[in-house]
Structure formats: C-alpha cells, structure tokens
Design a protein around this motif. Structure first.
Motif, PDB file in Angstrom:
ATOM      1  N   SER A 157       8.996 -14.533  -6.356  1.00 44.69           N
ATOM      2  CA  SER A 157       9.532 -13.181  -6.460  1.00 44.69           C
ATOM      3  C   SER A 157       9.995 -12.652  -5.108  1.00 44.69           C
ATOM      4  N   ASP A 158      11.075 -11.904  -5.135  1.00 43.08           N
ATOM      5  CA  ASP A 158      11.571 -11.254  -3.915  1.00 43.08           C
ATOM      6  C   ASP A 158      10.675 -10.099  -3.496  1.00 43.08           C
ATOM      7  N   TYR A 159       9.725  -9.716  -4.341  1.00 38.25           N
ATOM      8  CA  TYR A 159       8.915  -8.524  -4.074  1.00 38.25           C
ATOM      9  C   TYR A 159       7.433  -8.851  -3.866  1.00 38.25           C
ATOM     10  N   SER A 160       7.109 -10.120  -3.668  1.00 35.36           N
ATOM     11  CA  SER A 160       5.700 -10.507  -3.551  1.00 35.36           C
ATOM     12  C   SER A 160       5.088 -10.196  -2.196  1.00 35.36           C
ATOM     13  N   GLY A 161       5.913  -9.851  -1.236  1.00 37.97           N
ATOM     14  CA  GLY A 161       5.389  -9.471   0.073  1.00 37.97           C
ATOM     15  C   GLY A 161       4.581 -10.578   0.717  1.00 37.97           C
ATOM     16  N   THR A 162       3.383 -10.245   1.173  1.00 35.93           N
ATOM     17  CA  THR A 162       2.529 -11.216   1.862  1.00 35.93           C
ATOM     18  C   THR A 162       1.405 -11.745   0.971  1.00 35.93           C
ATOM     19  N   ILE A 163       1.551 -11.622  -0.337  1.00 31.76           N
ATOM     20  CA  ILE A 163       0.521 -12.106  -1.265  1.00 31.76           C
ATOM     21  C   ILE A 163       0.271 -13.594  -1.043  1.00 31.76           C
ATOM     22  N   GLU A 164      -0.987 -13.982  -1.088  1.00 35.16           N
ATOM     23  CA  GLU A 164      -1.366 -15.389  -1.097  1.00 35.16           C
ATOM     24  C   GLU A 164      -2.369 -15.612  -2.223  1.00 35.16           C
ATOM     25  N   PHE A 165      -2.480 -16.856  -2.673  1.00 33.61           N
ATOM     26  CA  PHE A 165      -3.412 -17.159  -3.756  1.00 33.61           C
ATOM     27  C   PHE A 165      -4.837 -16.740  -3.393  1.00 33.61           C
ATOM     28  N   LYS A 166      -5.216 -16.912  -2.143  1.00 37.19           N
ATOM     29  CA  LYS A 166      -6.574 -16.559  -1.729  1.00 37.19           C
ATOM     30  C   LYS A 166      -6.836 -15.066  -1.864  1.00 37.19           C
ATOM     31  N   ASP A 167      -5.784 -14.238  -1.741  1.00 36.89           N
ATOM     32  CA  ASP A 167      -5.951 -12.793  -1.907  1.00 36.89           C
ATOM     33  C   ASP A 167      -6.287 -12.458  -3.364  1.00 36.89           C
TER      34      ASP A 167
ATOM     35  N   GLU B 118       0.804  -1.220   0.000  1.00 38.80           N
ATOM     36  CA  GLU B 118       0.000   0.000   0.000  1.00 38.80           C
ATOM     37  C   GLU B 118       0.838   1.270   0.000  1.00 38.80           C
ATOM     38  N   GLU B 119       2.114   1.181   0.367  1.00 37.23           N
ATOM     39  CA  GLU B 119       2.982   2.358   0.310  1.00 37.23           C
ATOM     40  C   GLU B 119       3.441   2.654  -1.112  1.00 37.23           C
ATOM     41  N   HIS B 120       3.305   1.674  -1.976  1.00 41.75           N
ATOM     42  CA  HIS B 120       3.777   1.822  -3.345  1.00 41.75           C
ATOM     43  C   HIS B 120       2.606   2.055  -4.289  1.00 41.75           C
ATOM     44  N   GLN B 121       2.931   2.336  -5.543  1.00 43.43           N
ATOM     45  CA  GLN B 121       1.928   2.522  -6.578  1.00 43.43           C
ATOM     46  C   GLN B 121       2.221   1.580  -7.744  1.00 43.43           C
ATOM     47  N   LEU B 122       1.198   1.322  -8.546  1.00 41.83           N
ATOM     48  CA  LEU B 122       1.336   0.467  -9.710  1.00 41.83           C
ATOM     49  C   LEU B 122       0.974   1.281 -10.943  1.00 41.83           C
TER      50      LEU B 122
END
Length: 569
Positions: A530-540, A192-196
């Motif tokens: 990925s080193d940048y996936s953070g806390t992503i999970e498939f359910k998200d 959330e601190e970043h943008q896409l």
C-alpha cells in the motif's frame, strides 16, 4: 517501485504445489448398491457399484515441505455423520523457507488502491456491501505454503475480505430494523496525525443458525484441473459435511461439468442424506471445463425445483479455470447478471492452487447475487458451510449499499480501506436499478476509513473555497452520517436506514473491535504494498496484538501468519 500484478500469472517454483495440497485426507470405500440418476435433457449419470463413505481425518494434517503442520485447527472430534465438530487452534510449525512454484497460472485483478478525498469537494463515500472472505483464506494458503511478501500478488489482497473474515462484537438491529450499526473513531495506529473510523453493520438473524426450506443446487467442477488432493477430494469432504448438517426439509440437486454437463441428482429430498453423499463421493475428475454449459444447467434445475418463499441457491465449487465456453471475466459478468433475476442466489467456493482463477470467481459472485469463499482445508469448509451456514446460504437483504457523508467541519479528508471492486458513484446510491451486495442472516460487514482531521498538519486547505478548512461551519460536530439502502430478498423497491457517528464516538483507547480491525488492515496493506502503509512493520502488528483483551482461535491464527511473514521479511 510498486509491483504490477494486474491479471498477471505469477511465475513461481514448482516445489510448493505439492506442499499446498495439505489438508486432503483420503476416504475409505464401503460397498453399496448401484443407483442411477437420470435427466432427459442432459447426460445420464450412473454411479458405480462402490460408493464411498468418508471416515474423518484430521484437518490439513499432512506434512508441509517437511514441517509437521496440523493445520489451522486440530479436529478433536469430527465425522461425516456427526452434526457437530469441535475445533481448537494449535499454532502450526510452518516452514521457515520460502518455497514457491516455478510456474503458475493463477490470475488476479483489482483496481488501484483507494486514495484520499477532500471532504469539501467530495463528502460522499458510496460502496456496495461485500461479505466475501476468499482473499484472506487464499493468502493464508500462500503463507502456509512458504510464500514470502515478494511472492504474493498485491492484486490478490483485498483488505475488506481480510477484515470481514473475522467476527466482531457489534450492535444488533433494533426492533423492526434490518441492520444494527456500530461506529467508533480513534487515533490511526500507522499515522498518529490521522484517525481511524470503524463502521460495523450487523444484519438481523431470525434463523438462529438454521436455514429455511431450501432448494440447493451443487454445481461441481469435475474437469481434469480438479484432479488434485486440495481440489475435488477436499470439495467432496466439504459437501458431505454440509449435507450432514442440512435440515431434512428441502431438496438437493447436483450438476457437474467437465467436457459436458451432467445432472447427477435432481430435486432429491434433503432427508435422503445417504443418496446425496454417495453421489458426491462417486465424482471423478477428467476432461476440459465447460463452465457455461454447467451454469446454464444448474440454473435450469434450480428454477425447476424453485420453492416460493424459500431459499433457492446454486453453490458453485471450482478452481475457476473455465477453459470452454465463457472464460472472459466480462462475458461471465454479462452471463450471470442475466440469470439472477429469477430469484436464485449464488455462492461461489474456490478450491486449489496453481491454475486458480480468482478474478473470474469474484466476478461471478459479485454479479450473481452471491458470496465468495476460498476453501483451503476442512476446517475452513466447516466454518463457511456449517458454522456460518445461515449467513452463507440465506440472503436476508439484497442490493445492499452504503453511503457515508463526512462532515467537512470535522473531517478534512478520508479514504476507504479496501472495497476497490465495490466503489459506486454517489448518484447510484438512490438508483434501485444499480446492484449492491447481498447480506446473509446474521452477517456482519465492517468498513474502515482513514481520516485526516481538520487542523492536522497534513490537512489540505482549499485556497478559493475557504481561507482555511477549519473555518467550515456546518452547525454540527458529527464525524459522519451513515446511510444503508437495501431491498428485501423478494422485493424490487429499496428501503433506507440512517445512523450518525457523532463526536461521542471518539475514544482515546480503541475497543478490540477497532484495534483488531486496524491490525488486519495493516497486514493487508503490507502484503499489498500500500502507498499509505507508512512505517508499518510486521513486528509492530505482533506487538500491538499482544495488547488486545480478546482473542479467539481465528485471531490467534492471524497472529501466527504475521509472525511467519515477519520471519521471512
């Protein structure tokens, strides 16, 4: 600890190899008179008395590991003689078990994942266009066959090919321009601190799905490694489907290669569809794979039948197991680069599993003015060769390069998601001798950037250049400027287009374009560790997908793949 699969042959279980064959229905034989096709410089091919006319079979209908799987799409109406097929998505009953082969020689290669660059020190991101989709279809094959996350090589996952597999609602080009550009910026879903930032590029489409007068050479691998149901038989169905949907104006040639090359057809009129389909149906697999000799012959035939101002293309279909002649990816690169200056383009179609050589095929496509697709079932073949015929087979711009200049007053740092194989030095953007990528008629190219905005807690301040990065004053509040450099197919001098992503491109609620592309990139990041996936999970990903306003059959299939990976993780 991150798995290292660089050019590594996976050691998996033999049980899955049979399951991965789903999708290859059999053909029924119909007697016709024998025909002889000759070429004085190559092996003479004589077709047997029986030529096979295919009867349509449901796509990927065979049971997979005991589960009744109808495949990515049910075929409600389809035939080899029909000009149209109707597909509708039905969620398959994929196996819950992980069943992967015990032994496998598939090979993949990919550079390390792109990291963040500080905008003040490196404001330019430069890369070649890439419209390939092979990685997504290949990973889909693995998931449908029972692979779990730990069984998938991270090197096989190319995020840009996942993202570009799908269609997006993009701005078309303005009158007189080759490309239209769509940009959007929103909060990054995994940080959330970043943008896409979404950058979508759409090429002109003056063909309305048709192709101009064409000289097509089918270069078909008929070596022993192609002797399985998801290789040569599926390939034959795919090419017969293509032939049925070709216009009558133009020529088709067929070159095969195994222990030696053979010219099956040489410049046969596209109107003679029966002859072309019979020749395709009569192909058999056997012998070693002399890929170099086959490519030499295909390019010679293409040059002999060259159509000035037309569409001249070699369509190579293989599992990539080139075990005679050129087999090293670096040698393949040098070989194919020497061939493309004749104005002959290349499409690469990958088939099969077990010994699949993705690294070799990607090199061929990248350096041969071509595109690269993986065909895992009839529906995918129809999508690539029929539904997307003009974008797959007709190049409207060559050596396409992108250069994004980020504004350090707004963007502290950025990273390009994917395109690791296509990243270029900034100075190469203006160098017309440096190759870019090829883009077909109406094709779209989407790129995503993860952005660290100025003032974010994770922003990096430069002690000696600025007291704080937010003090940079560029006189602009734009996010970035996007430049596109390209050449017309028959020209050697490039042209330049420029677009701006200004502050108005930021939105609190992202469009379905950005939202879905973000979900696809999350999926790719999870599969590639990925080193940048953070806390992503498939359910998200599954939860966010349910909030989309627009879905289609391909997006529904994507959701189903995520669901299966969630169950196996």
């Amino acid at each position: 600890m991150r798995k290292n699969y660089r050019s590594l042959s996976l050691l998996l279980t033999a049980g899955m190899m049979a399951g991965a064959l789903a999708g290859c229905g059999q053909t029924s034989a119909t007697q016709t008179s024998p025909q002889v096709y000759t070429d004085t410089s190559a092996e003479v091919y004589e077709s047997p008395a029986s030529a096979y006319e295919s009867e349509a079979a449901p796509v990927c209908e065979e049971p997979l590991l005991g589960a009744e799987r109808k495949g990515i799409f049910d075929v409600f109406s389809s035939s080899d003689n029909a000009s149209e097929s109707t597909y509708s998505y039905t969620a398959p009953d994929y196996p819950d078990i992980t069943a992967v082969p015990e032994y496998n020689t598939e090979s993949y290669d990919k550079p390390d994942e792109n990291g963040f660059f500080i905008t003040q020190g490196q404001p330019l991101s430069t890369f070649a266009a890439d419209v390939d989709t092979a990685s997504y279809a290949n990973i889909r094959r693995m998931i449908e066959s029972g692979y779990g996350s730990s069984d998938i090589s991270p090197a096989a996952v190319r995020p840009e090919e996942f993202i570009n597999y799908f269609s997006y609602d993009l701005n078309g080009p303005k009158k007189g321009e080759k490309f239209g550009v769509t940009t959007e910026v929103a909060t990054c879903p995994w940080n959330e601190e970043h943008q896409l930032m979404f950058v979508g590029v759409k090429a002109e489409d003056k063909l309305d799905g048709e192709i101009p007068k064409s000289n097509l050479v089918f270069l078909i691998d008929v070596s022993g490694s192609m002797d399985s149901k998801n290789k040569l038989p599926l390939l034959q169905k795919a090419f017969r489907d293509l032939v049925d949907n070709l216009p009558d104006e133009g020529t088709v040639s067929i070159v095969t290669y195994a222990s030696r090359e053979a010219v099956i057809l040489d410049g046969v009129s596209m109107a003679d569809k029966k002859t072309i389909k019979n020749a395709i149906s009569n192909l058999d697999a056997g012998g070693s794979t002399a890929g170099e000799a086959g490519m030499e012959m295909a390019y010679r035939i293409a040059k002999d039948n060259f159509i000035e101002g037309g569409n001249n293309r070699v369509i190579m279909a293989t599992d990539g197991d080139l075990n005679v002649g050129i087999s090293d990816p670096d040698d393949l690169e040098r070989f194919i680069k020497a061939k493309k200056d004749d104005g002959i383009y290349l499409s690469v179609l990958g088939f099969g599993d077990g010994n699949y050589k993705d690294d070799a095929l990607q090199s061929l496509a990248d350096y041969g003015n071509g595109n690269y697709s993986y065909i895992d079932c009839e529906a995918e073949a129809h999508k690539v060769l029929v539904d997307e015929m003009s974008s797959t087979l007709v190049t409207v711009a060559k050596d396409v390069k992108f250069q994004v200049e980020f504004n350090p007053a707004v963007v502290n740092a950025y990273r390009l998601i994917g395109y690791e194989n296509r990243v270029m030095d900034a100075v190469d953007f203006n160098n017309d001798k440096k190759d870019g990528g090829e883009v077909g008629s109406g094709h779209t190219v989407v790129a995503l950037y993860e952005i660290i905005p100025v003032g974010a807690q994770s922003a990096i301040d430069l002690k000696y250049q600025q007291v704080e990065s937010s003090a940079v004053d560029t006189g602009s509040d734009d996010f970035a400027t996007i430049k596109i450099r390209y050449k017309e197919p028959d020209e050697d001098k490039s042209q330049l287009l420029t677009f701006v992503a200004d502050k108005e491109k930021f939105t609190e609620k992202p469009s379905d374009n950005l939202a879905f592309a973000g979900l696809v990139s999350e999926f790719a990041m999870l599969l590639s560790e990925s080193d940048y996936s953070g806390t992503i999970e498939f359910k998200d990903i599954m939860k966010a997908y349910k909030e989309l306003d627009y879905t289609d059959d391909y997006r529904e299939e994507f959701y189903d793949l995520v669901r299966m990976m969630a169950k196996r993780s």
